[in-house]
Design a protein around this motif. Structure first.
Motif, PDB file in Angstrom:
ATOM      1  N   VAL A 181       0.733  -1.172  -0.147  1.00 44.05           N
ATOM      2  CA  VAL A 181       0.006  -0.046  -0.126  1.00 44.05           C
ATOM      3  C   VAL A 181       0.818   1.343   0.090  1.00 44.05           C
ATOM      4  N   SER A 182       0.654   2.258  -1.129  1.00 37.56           N
ATOM      5  CA  SER A 182       1.517   3.413  -0.878  1.00 37.56           C
ATOM      6  C   SER A 182       0.841   4.219  -0.023  1.00 37.56           C
ATOM      7  N   LEU A 183       1.313   5.035   0.923  1.00 33.04           N
ATOM      8  CA  LEU A 183       1.194   5.955   1.860  1.00 33.04           C
ATOM      9  C   LEU A 183       1.112   7.326   1.246  1.00 33.04           C
ATOM     10  N   THR A 184       1.972   7.374   0.106  1.00 33.31           N
ATOM     11  CA  THR A 184       2.221   8.686  -0.647  1.00 33.31           C
ATOM     12  C   THR A 184       0.968   8.791  -1.431  1.00 33.31           C
ATOM     13  N   SER A 185       0.630   8.009  -2.205  1.00 33.11           N
ATOM     14  CA  SER A 185      -0.650   8.252  -3.256  1.00 33.11           C
ATOM     15  C   SER A 185      -1.815   7.675  -2.694  1.00 33.11           C
ATOM     16  N   GLY A 186      -1.967   6.914  -1.617  1.00 31.58           N
ATOM     17  CA  GLY A 186      -3.202   6.161  -1.262  1.00 31.58           C
ATOM     18  C   GLY A 186      -3.792   5.117  -1.810  1.00 31.58           C
ATOM     19  N   ASP A 187      -2.797   4.332  -2.589  1.00 35.51           N
ATOM     20  CA  ASP A 187      -3.352   3.247  -3.295  1.00 35.51           C
ATOM     21  C   ASP A 187      -2.739   2.044  -2.962  1.00 35.51           C
ATOM     22  N   VAL A 188      -3.311   0.838  -3.272  1.00 29.81           N
ATOM     23  CA  VAL A 188      -3.106  -0.349  -3.219  1.00 29.81           C
ATOM     24  C   VAL A 188      -2.271  -0.747  -4.302  1.00 29.81           C
ATOM     25  N   THR A 189      -1.040  -0.817  -4.438  1.00 33.33           N
ATOM     26  CA  THR A 189      -0.003  -0.968  -5.645  1.00 33.33           C
ATOM     27  C   THR A 189       0.205  -2.379  -5.965  1.00 33.33           C
ATOM     28  N   SER A 190       0.164  -3.311  -5.102  1.00 37.05           N
ATOM     29  CA  SER A 190       0.189  -4.901  -5.248  1.00 37.05           C
ATOM     30  C   SER A 190      -0.887  -5.508  -4.556  1.00 37.05           C
ATOM     31  N   TRP A 191      -1.165  -6.615  -5.058  1.00 36.00           N
ATOM     32  CA  TRP A 191      -2.338  -7.446  -4.312  1.00 36.00           C
ATOM     33  C   TRP A 191      -1.827  -8.887  -4.890  1.00 36.00           C
ATOM     34  N   GLN A 192      -1.277  -9.998  -4.121  1.00 37.72           N
ATOM     35  CA  GLN A 192      -0.850 -11.034  -4.611  1.00 37.72           C
ATOM     36  C   GLN A 192      -1.399 -12.308  -3.624  1.00 37.72           C
ATOM     37  N   VAL A 193      -2.070 -13.140  -4.437  1.00 38.02           N
ATOM     38  CA  VAL A 193      -2.389 -14.144  -3.584  1.00 38.02           C
ATOM     39  C   VAL A 193      -1.308 -15.367  -3.458  1.00 38.02           C
ATOM     40  N   VAL A 194      -0.874 -15.821  -2.321  1.00 40.15           N
ATOM     41  CA  VAL A 194       0.338 -16.839  -2.384  1.00 40.15           C
ATOM     42  C   VAL A 194      -0.313 -18.079  -1.946  1.00 40.15           C
ATOM     43  N   GLU A 195       0.095 -18.906  -2.797  1.00 46.74           N
ATOM     44  CA  GLU A 195      -0.500 -20.296  -2.689  1.00 46.74           C
ATOM     45  C   GLU A 195       0.205 -21.250  -1.988  1.00 46.74           C
ATOM     46  N   ASP A 196      -0.485 -22.122  -1.114  1.00 45.45           N
ATOM     47  CA  ASP A 196       0.450 -23.311  -0.389  1.00 45.45           C
ATOM     48  C   ASP A 196       1.133 -22.889   0.624  1.00 45.45           C
ATOM     49  N   VAL A 197       0.860 -21.692   1.251  1.00 43.90           N
ATOM     50  CA  VAL A 197       1.351 -21.127   2.549  1.00 43.90           C
ATOM     51  C   VAL A 197       0.434 -20.747   3.480  1.00 43.90           C
ATOM     52  N   GLN A 198       0.912 -20.599   4.616  1.00 47.48           N
ATOM     53  CA  GLN A 198       0.089 -20.117   5.842  1.00 47.48           C
ATOM     54  C   GLN A 198       1.017 -18.962   6.581  1.00 47.48           C
ATOM     55  N   ASP A 206       4.411 -32.023   8.300  1.00 49.89           N
ATOM     56  CA  ASP A 206       4.612 -33.509   8.560  1.00 49.89           C
ATOM     57  C   ASP A 206       3.147 -34.055   8.687  1.00 49.89           C
ATOM     58  N   ILE A 207       2.123 -33.303   8.365  1.00 56.42           N
ATOM     59  CA  ILE A 207       0.973 -33.767   8.442  1.00 56.42           C
ATOM     60  C   ILE A 207       0.283 -34.067   6.931  1.00 56.42           C
ATOM     61  N   ASP A 208      -0.238 -35.342   6.449  1.00 54.41           N
ATOM     62  CA  ASP A 208      -0.658 -35.360   5.294  1.00 54.41           C
ATOM     63  C   ASP A 208      -1.939 -34.850   4.964  1.00 54.41           C
ATOM     64  N   ASP A 209      -2.141 -33.564   4.653  1.00 58.80           N
ATOM     65  CA  ASP A 209      -3.399 -32.866   4.657  1.00 58.80           C
ATOM     66  C   ASP A 209      -3.661 -32.142   3.417  1.00 58.80           C
ATOM     67  N   PRO A 210      -4.416 -32.900   2.405  1.00 60.67           N
ATOM     68  CA  PRO A 210      -4.372 -32.128   1.015  1.00 60.67           C
ATOM     69  C   PRO A 210      -5.539 -31.102   1.063  1.00 60.67           C
ATOM     70  N   ALA A 211      -6.150 -30.926   2.074  1.00 56.94           N
ATOM     71  CA  ALA A 211      -6.978 -29.716   2.139  1.00 56.94           C
ATOM     72  C   ALA A 211      -6.324 -28.553   2.406  1.00 56.94           C
ATOM     73  N   GLY A 212      -5.118 -28.675   2.898  1.00 53.65           N
ATOM     74  CA  GLY A 212      -4.431 -27.452   3.230  1.00 53.65           C
ATOM     75  C   GLY A 212      -5.100 -26.597   4.238  1.00 53.65           C
ATOM     76  N   ARG A 213      -5.577 -27.334   5.370  1.00 57.20           N
ATOM     77  CA  ARG A 213      -5.909 -26.474   6.680  1.00 57.20           C
ATOM     78  C   ARG A 213      -5.100 -25.907   7.158  1.00 57.20           C
ATOM     79  N   ARG A 214      -5.467 -24.858   7.813  1.00 58.54           N
ATOM     80  CA  ARG A 214      -4.902 -24.108   8.957  1.00 58.54           C
ATOM     81  C   ARG A 214      -4.961 -24.856  10.277  1.00 58.54           C
ATOM     82  N   LEU A 215      -3.811 -25.480  10.496  1.00 59.38           N
ATOM     83  CA  LEU A 215      -3.717 -26.374  11.645  1.00 59.38           C
ATOM     84  C   LEU A 215      -2.994 -26.089  12.675  1.00 59.38           C
ATOM     85  N   LEU A 216      -3.396 -26.144  13.947  1.00 55.47           N
ATOM     86  CA  LEU A 216      -2.418 -26.013  15.152  1.00 55.47           C
ATOM     87  C   LEU A 216      -2.422 -27.132  16.025  1.00 55.47           C
ATOM     88  N   ARG A 217      -1.263 -27.466  16.643  1.00 59.44           N
ATOM     89  CA  ARG A 217      -1.048 -28.464  17.517  1.00 59.44           C
ATOM     90  C   ARG A 217      -0.801 -27.971  18.856  1.00 59.44           C
TER      91      ARG A 217
END
Length: 252
Positions: A88-105, A151-162
């Motif tokens: 986000v540019s605070l100089t212009s007040g615009d969202v200059t980049s928006w990127q969906v990052v796959e397979d990460v938490q 280390d967990i086989d989770d094809p759904a890609g859930r947000r897991l806590l232990r």
């Protein structure tokens, strides 16, 4: 008032100065208005998006223009189970980049830490495992959530806590001294529920609390370990006689 007005401009002249509280608020406002964020989107981190080093050096050494002031934001969209990185540019007040990052938490958020404790304590399977260990006052349980890792086989890609469980002997006790061994809990933080509890067998809790505060330390007969405390400890004084380093040049 539109966030694209001149008020979004920063007053600092140091390009590497961390974001001020009002800049963090402006960043969130710009994103909410321009990306129409709903209540399922969480702000994980908001930090300075550092400008190009050449622009910083030109400003610092040659009196060049102040580089664009911008924020780097990590968001988590719980409704769509996706992580987003935005600039986000605070100089212009615009969202200059928006990127969906796959397979990460993104990192675990504070609200998830608190929610994980409440969800775990309310689970009947966890409660039964604690009763087997002689623990009936669940308020004394200290639950420490950790990311489940890969280390967990989770094809759904859930947000897991232990979460790990510890038991205090009193409210102000050191919980880490008495871990609950063999009890493994798995949480889905998108659905806010316990999805698995595994009890690998009861291991007796450590008999002693590991307190370091004098008023909480007791001997083998449960008597106070300290009756008097030292009063001759000299004060610790830290000084910086020549002042702090300059934030822009590194000189004093």
């Amino acid at each position: 008032m539109s966030v694209q007005s001149a008020e979004v401009r920063t007053a600092t002249t140091n390009p590497l100065q961390p974001l001020a509280p009002d800049e963090v608020r402006r960043t969130a406002q710009i994103l909410r208005e321009q990306r129409q964020l709903d209540e399922q989107v969480r702000f994980v981190t908001v930090s300075l998006h550092e400008p190009d080093k050449r622009e910083v050096l030109d400003h610092d050494r040659n009196g060049g223009p102040v580089p664009e002031r911008a924020a780097f934001v990590v968001l988590y969209d719980r409704g769509h189970q996706r992580t987003v990185e935005a600039v986000v540019s605070l100089t212009s007040g615009d969202v200059t980049s928006w990127q969906v990052v796959e397979d990460v938490q993104p990192s675990v958020m504070l609200e998830e830490f608190f929610s994980a404790e409440e969800i775990t304590r309310a689970d009947p399977r966890w409660q039964e495992a604690m009763r087997k260990r002689g623990v009936t006052d669940f308020s004394l349980a200290m639950i420490d959530p950790w990311a489940a890792g890969y280390d967990i086989d989770d094809p759904a890609g859930r947000r897991l806590l232990r979460p790990l469980t510890f038991v205090r002997s009193r409210e102000d006790d050191n919980g880490y001294a008495r871990p609950v061994e063999g009890l493994v809990v798995l949480l889905d933080m998108d659905r806010m529920e316990v999805i698995d509890v595994r009890d690998h067998g009861v291991v007796p809790l450590p008999p002693k609390a590991g307190n370091y505060a004098p008023e909480l330390m007791f001997d083998d007969d449960n008597r106070p370990a300290f009756t008097t405390l030292r009063d001759d400890v000299k004060p610790l004084e830290i000084t910086q006689r020549k002042g702090r380093a300059s934030p822009s040049t590194g000189t004093r």
